[in-house]
Write a protein that holds these residues in place. Structure first.
Motif, mmCIF file in Angstrom:
data_model
loop_
_atom_site.group_PDB
_atom_site.id
_atom_site.type_symbol
_atom_site.label_atom_id
_atom_site.label_comp_id
_atom_site.label_asym_id
_atom_site.label_seq_id
_atom_site.Cartn_x
_atom_site.Cartn_y
_atom_site.Cartn_z
ATOM 1 N N TYR A 178 0.848 -1.198 0.000
ATOM 2 C CA TYR A 178 0.000 0.000 0.000
ATOM 3 C C TYR A 178 0.880 1.242 0.000
ATOM 4 O O TYR A 178 2.036 1.212 0.432
ATOM 5 C CB TYR A 178 -0.921 0.007 1.234
ATOM 6 N N ASP B 20 -4.954 -5.567 -4.354
ATOM 7 C CA ASP B 20 -5.585 -4.351 -3.841
ATOM 8 C C ASP B 20 -4.545 -3.325 -3.429
ATOM 9 O O ASP B 20 -4.667 -2.138 -3.712
ATOM 10 C CB ASP B 20 -6.502 -4.689 -2.667
ATOM 11 N N PRO C 157 -2.053 -2.874 12.432
ATOM 12 C CA PRO C 157 -3.339 -3.553 12.614
ATOM 13 C C PRO C 157 -3.794 -4.262 11.354
ATOM 14 O O PRO C 157 -4.447 -5.304 11.430
ATOM 15 C CB PRO C 157 -4.289 -2.410 12.980
ATOM 16 N N MET C 158 -3.442 -3.740 10.209
ATOM 17 C CA MET C 158 -3.847 -4.382 8.971
ATOM 18 C C MET C 158 -3.227 -5.772 8.868
ATOM 19 O O MET C 158 -3.895 -6.754 8.552
ATOM 20 C CB MET C 158 -3.409 -3.530 7.789
ATOM 21 N N ASN D 12 1.394 6.525 2.819
ATOM 22 C CA ASN D 12 0.540 7.272 3.743
ATOM 23 C C ASN D 12 -0.425 6.343 4.450
ATOM 24 O O ASN D 12 -0.733 6.507 5.621
ATOM 25 C CB ASN D 12 -0.177 8.409 3.030
ATOM 26 N N ILE D 13 -0.926 5.349 3.732
ATOM 27 C CA ILE D 13 -1.831 4.391 4.361
ATOM 28 C C ILE D 13 -1.038 3.511 5.319
ATOM 29 O O ILE D 13 -1.444 3.263 6.462
ATOM 30 C CB ILE D 13 -2.524 3.516 3.285
ATOM 31 N N GLN E 66 -2.287 -7.620 11.262
ATOM 32 C CA GLN E 66 -2.929 -8.491 12.230
ATOM 33 C C GLN E 66 -4.289 -8.951 11.727
ATOM 34 O O GLN E 66 -4.649 -10.120 11.855
ATOM 35 C CB GLN E 66 -3.063 -7.746 13.574
ATOM 36 N N ALA E 67 -4.994 -8.012 11.097
ATOM 37 C CA ALA E 67 -6.327 -8.364 10.597
ATOM 38 C C ALA E 67 -6.233 -9.455 9.545
ATOM 39 O O ALA E 67 -7.046 -10.380 9.513
ATOM 40 C CB ALA E 67 -7.006 -7.117 10.030
ATOM 41 N N PHE E 68 -5.205 -9.345 8.655
ATOM 42 C CA PHE E 68 -5.005 -10.387 7.650
ATOM 43 C C PHE E 68 -4.777 -11.741 8.334
ATOM 44 O O PHE E 68 -5.349 -12.761 7.928
ATOM 45 C CB PHE E 68 -3.802 -10.053 6.765
ATOM 46 N N ARG F 48 -0.217 4.635 8.869
ATOM 47 C CA ARG F 48 -1.259 4.700 9.862
ATOM 48 C C ARG F 48 -1.733 3.317 10.313
ATOM 49 O O ARG F 48 -1.964 3.093 11.490
ATOM 50 C CB ARG F 48 -2.434 5.466 9.277
ATOM 51 N N VAL F 49 -1.907 2.446 9.328
ATOM 52 C CA VAL F 49 -2.643 1.220 9.652
ATOM 53 C C VAL F 49 -1.882 -0.049 9.325
ATOM 54 O O VAL F 49 -2.458 -1.126 9.325
ATOM 55 C CB VAL F 49 -4.020 1.208 8.942
#
Lengths: 919, 119
Positions: free
Chosen positions: A24, A64, A35-36, A27-28, A38-40, A31-32
């Motif tokens: 990604y 994506d 957690p991203m 800038n994205i 971890q979410a995966f 920030r995330v």
């Protein structure tokens, strides 16, 4: 599970989650990212995916990320978002990894030596000529004059309408009036040159002696390194003579002896006392003022007696240097001088249209060469632009081959900025190497340039590659390096990494777009080359028409030298006697065919004055009023319309023959044309046609220098002023009747002209060992020198144009080669289905020719607009000269076609079987 | 609070996925995958939200100040899971979007369009 040898599932998932998160935009990510990831992991664990669905899950996720990056475009990476420190990654400053980039760049170049060499060479070429020309411009134009507050210094000149408004000397009486009746000037100084003779060596040496007002050095803020400057009153007539030495002369003649002060010097005047030595860097030259191009050795006070004249004599006098008062503008000073000029016009010049001209000293020195230098700098900037465009096309091709590498970098977390920096670092490394090489080349080149520079180029001592020039070159190098990397970076950022990873390094979009950029750059290169070629064409054509002008005299196998008779020979008769004897002696030397003498050789300045028409025939009519002072018009002439201004020259018998001037009517001077006989003149064709409507005027008279003189001969018009300047009609006086200070002897020889010189010196010394001989040279070299300025510009412009077209050729070659290699498969298919060699070659050639024609067309259009800028430098060629333009167009076309040759051949030789099997 | 100074209408209409994310957070603070699950379940699988796009949206929502990070409500949860909840602005925007949709449905029903039957 196998946890030992191979990575376990969880580990792989964690790595993939990081990869996806990193795909990604930054800038994205900032920030995330955490957690991203971890979410995966949560999702993968929750869904319990395996096999293909597991693979697709990650591929979708990665897609994506990459698509987001593409959609985000360049803004994502370079946009002004605040950067938060990233968790899990060491914080990198703006220069973090720079060394790594640099090392990587160098490793890359070693793998592609040809690419690197071409880019470095292109940079070196562009930077070297820019550095060289900039050092020229910097030394001559940009550096302030080395005097105290130079912006306050101005030159003042006389202008008379009846002289065609040409600038001329200011008379000493006018200088006195300027001092007394102006308020906006701090002070004035007069300057002139006289001839000096230095005795004591093997033979007498002629030297230029500068005559200046006593306040001259103080006014410039020049302090002597030894002794003192001139004092008030030392310029009063009959005060004891004093002299200041140039540093060079002091070193040469006195070995820097500090006891030189107080010594007596004999320089053809009464004895002079040495009072001071000028500093080494003092280099005042009265360029246009007196045509003096080498600094004077000796400086003496401008000693005069105002009682010598009743009224100022037009055109006789001194160059005037003045300093404006603090805060006075040139315009205010001009206004004041305009008022004073009206008074002078009325008081001295019978309202004949007299004006003062005031010009800043700086402008006075550089105005003559400014436009030429601007043209040169313009030309090298164009070459640099072409070089930059060329490098860009090379980089684009290279970047495209590297899309895979860049995509991997990007996927592994390299930000857009980071990739941009990598490309920039690589290119700047090449630029730096090329620039450094270029600067070295320029250092050598500048000396050559200065050596080739025409004598009219002022301030050449200032020309050098020093800190200033170096700073400029480094800046130019960096700008060119950055500029040429711009398009590749943009392209890499826009489409490169994301698409390419999925597309195994072949993104059609990228291809098309980068091809379009490369085409555009090649078109631009051809356009710029056309401009340069057209400009060079104009210069060459001017030069050719200049050299094919009939000069009216011969220069081959002719030797010339000047003889300065000092006070030992007073008056016409002893001088005439000296030169008659000298000519007789030289004529008797073996190898001498003819000998003659004149006061002004062709292509050198002459004096001039008014000439009145014959008694029978007042056909001329000059606008304006003859001032009637100093030189009297013929008695009985009431109207003052029937006169013209002619160049005055003196000649001894034999001159016309020796210098190859065509004798049209009558005869040349003979020995008996002296003071005991009737006053005679020769005139040139131009005056004959002005005064006598082209009929044979021999036997008629003209009124010149206060008496009627009989025309005994009419000669062809010899070029007596610099090429391209309007020539005045000429009058020749016999040296036996009208004396002049300097005399130049012309000797026609059967062998090497200069080989005769020792024998000639012997003859001069045989008559009088104290008479100096100077300015020994061939007539050919005088002609060459008068052409030197234009030749200099022409040669440089041609060289730059050649550089430009070679670069453009490399550019089109590179683009087409790349095109062929990119389209190998397509070409292979074409050949496989039966396309002939002709149609394949046509594919490539037409593309190249198309680009060349398009670019050249644009270049021609631009040239039409730009050529007016060089109009003043042209001779007998219009700025829209169709021949030059057509030549430029055709040359560009020919080069374009030649450059397509190899790529086209490569395309034809594509072997479909091999290529298609490869794929 | 600077959020309230922004005009809620500027955020409307919300994308379906974003709407559902706000709904999910308004119900309770949730972490990443929890949100994904909620959205999938509550939309009956009609709104497809993958983890990547979720965080794209979360990034924007954080930036716009509609959501914020929260302390974990579960005591022994993994520290790497960050919980999110709506801000006051987020709730206001969600309410405004709900109102907008309600109004839209009401207007559309007045038009007497044929209804989808069988559901």
């Amino acid at each position: 599970m196998n946890t030992g040898g191979f990575l376990n599932r969880e580990d792989v998932n964690r790595r993939l989650a990081r990869l996806v998160a990193n795909s990604y935009p930054s800038n994205i990510r900032e920030r995330v990212s955490c957690p991203m990831q971890q979410a995966f992991l949560d999702e993968v664990a929750d869904l319990g995916l395996g096999g293909p669905s597991w693979l697709f899950f990650w591929l979708d996720a990665l897609k994506d990320g990459l698509f987001t990056r593409v959609a985000n475009g360049f803004n994502g990476g370079l946009g002004g978002q605040k950067k938060a420190p990233q968790p899990g990654r060491p914080k990198q400053g703006p220069f973090g990894g720079l060394v790594a980039d640099l090392l990587f760049a160098i490793r890359g170049f070693r793998k592609q030596p040809l690419f690197s060499v071409v880019v470095v060479a292109t940079f070196a070429l562009g930077i070297s000529i820019n550095t060289a020309v900039f050092s020229l411009v910097d030394g001559v134009l940009l550096r302030p004059l080395a005097y105290e507050e130079p912006e306050e210094l101005v030159m003042i000149w006389d202008r008379f309408e009846w002289l065609g408004g040409e600038r001329t000397w200011v008379h000493d009486l006018q200088v006195r009036d300027l001092r007394a009746n102006t308020t906006r000037f701090e002070e004035f100084a007069a300057m002139g040159m006289v001839s000096g003779r230095i005795l004591g060596g093997d033979r007498p040496v002629h030297t230029d002696v500068a005559r200046v007002s006593v306040n001259f050095f103080d006014m410039l803020g020049v302090q002597p390194v030894l002794g003192r400057s001139f004092r008030e009153g030392e310029d009063v007539w009959r005060s004891p003579w004093v002299v200041m030495l140039s540093h060079d002369y002091w070193t040469r003649e006195f070995g820097q002896d500090p006891n030189v002060i107080g010594r007596k010097l004999v320089v053809g005047y009464p004895e002079m006392e040495v009072v001071g030595v000028l500093p080494e860097d003092f280099d005042y030259r009265m360029y246009e003022a007196v045509g003096q191009r080498t600094g004077a050795d000796l400086w003496i006070p401008h000693m005069i007696d105002y009682g010598w004249w009743e009224t100022p004599i037009p055109g006789a006098g001194v160059a005037v240097l003045a300093r404006l008062k603090d805060g006075v503008s040139l315009e205010e000073a001009r206004t004041e001088l305009a008022q004073l000029a009206r008074q002078h016009d009325e008081k001295f010049f019978e309202n004949s249209g007299f004006r003062f001209e005031i010009v800043a000293l700086y402008d006075d020195i550089v105005n003559g060469v400014k436009s030429a230098l601007f043209v040169l700098i313009g030309a090298v900037v164009l070459v640099l632009l072409i070089a930059t465009a060329n490098i860009t096309t090379l980089l684009l091709a290279r970047t495209q081959k590297r899309t895979g590498e860049l995509a991997v970098r990007s996927s592994l977390g390299a930000s857009r900025l980071r990739l941009a920096r990598l490309l920039l670092t690589e290119n700047l490394t090449l630029a730096t190497v090329g620039g450094g090489l270029g600067i070295l080349l320029a250092m050598v080149g500048v000396d050559t340039l200065v050596a080739l520079a025409p004598p009219e180029l002022p301030r050449t001592d200032n020309i050098q590659v020093d800190g200033r020039v170096l700073g400029f070159s480094i800046l130019v190098t960096l700008v060119a390096g950055a500029l040429s990397a711009l398009a590749p970076i943009w392209l890499a950022g826009r489409h490169g990494p994301a698409g390419s990873l999925l597309d195994s390094g072949r993104s059609r979009m990228t291809n098309v777009r980068s091809q379009r950029i490369r085409d555009g750059l090649v078109v631009a290169e051809f356009a710029l080359s056309t401009i340069l070629l057209a400009g060079a064409g104009l210069m060459v054509r001017s030069f050719v028409s200049l050299t094919s002008v009939d000069t009216g005299f011969e220069s081959e196998s002719r030797l010339t030298f000047s003889v300065y008779l000092m006070d030992d020979y007073e008056g016409v008769e002893p001088r005439y006697g000296f030169f008659t004897e000298l000519q007789d002696r030289i004529e008797a030397l073996p190898g001498v065919l003819n000998v003659g003498s004149t006061s002004a050789l062709p292509l050198s300045a002459t004096g001039y004055g008014p000439v009145f028409g014959s008694r029978q025939d007042f056909s001329i009519n000059q606008n304006g009023v003859y001032p009637g002072q100093g030189i009297e018009p013929p008695p009985g002439i009431v109207t003052t319309d029937d006169w013209t201004v002619a160049a005055f020259n003196t000649a001894l018998p034999g001159y016309v023959d020796a210098s190859g001037i065509n004798l049209k009517w009558g005869r040349e001077f003979r020995d008996s044309d002296d003071l005991n006989n009737v006053s005679v003149v020769m005139i040139d064709e131009q005056l004959a046609s002005d005064f006598f409507s082209g009929r044979n005027p021999v036997g008629d008279g003209i009124w010149v220098l206060d008496e009627w003189r009989t025309v005994v001969g009419v000669v062809g018009t010899a070029q007596h002023v610099a090429y391209g300047s309007p020539a005045r009609p000429q009058v020749y006086f016999p040296y036996g009747q009208v004396e002049s200070g300097r005399v130049s002897v012309v000797v026609t020889t059967s062998g090497d002209p200069l080989a005769l010189m020792p024998a000639i010196r012997e003859q001069v010394a045989g008559i009088n060992p104290l008479v100096p001989v100077a300015d020994v040279r061939t007539m050919k070299s005088i002609v060459d020198e008068s052409l030197a300025g234009r030749k200099f510009i022409m040669m440089l412009m041609t060289a730059f144009a050649v550089c430009a077209i070679v670069l453009a050729a490399i550019g089109i070659f590179g683009v087409l080669s790349f095109l062929v290699s990119q389209r190998r498969r397509e070409i292979a298919v074409r050949i496989a289905v039966g396309a002939g060699a002709g149609s394949v070659a046509r594919l490539v050639v037409l593309r190249g020719v198309g680009l060349a024609v398009f670019g050249s067309g644009i270049g021609l259009a631009l040239s039409l607009g730009l050529s007016r800028g060089v109009e003043s430098m042209l001779y007998d060629v219009t700025p829209r000269d169709p021949v030059s333009f057509a030549l430029a167009f055709v040359s560009v076309l020919v080069v374009g076609v030649l450059a397509t040759w190899t790529p086209a051949r490569r395309a034809v030789s594509v072997d479909p079987a091999t290529i298609l099997r490869e794929e | 609070m600077t959020e309230t100074m922004k005009n809620t209408d500027d955020f409307l209409p919300l994308k379906a996925a974003v709407h559902m994310i706000l709904v999910a957070l308004a119900e309770a603070p949730r972490h990443g995958y929890d949100i994904v699950k909620f959205v999938r379940e509550e939309s009956g699988g009609r709104i497809k939200l993958a983890t990547g796009p979720l965080y794209r949206h979360m990034h924007r929502l954080l930036e716009q100040g509609l959501v914020e990070e929260r302390e974990s409500s579960v005591a022994d949860d993994d520290a790497r899971r960050i919980y999110y909840g709506p801000t006051l602005l987020g709730l206001t925007v969600l309410a405004a979007e709900n109102a907008r949709l309600a109004q839209l449905v009401a207007r559309v029903s007045q038009l007497g369009l044929p209804r989808v039957t069988g559901e």
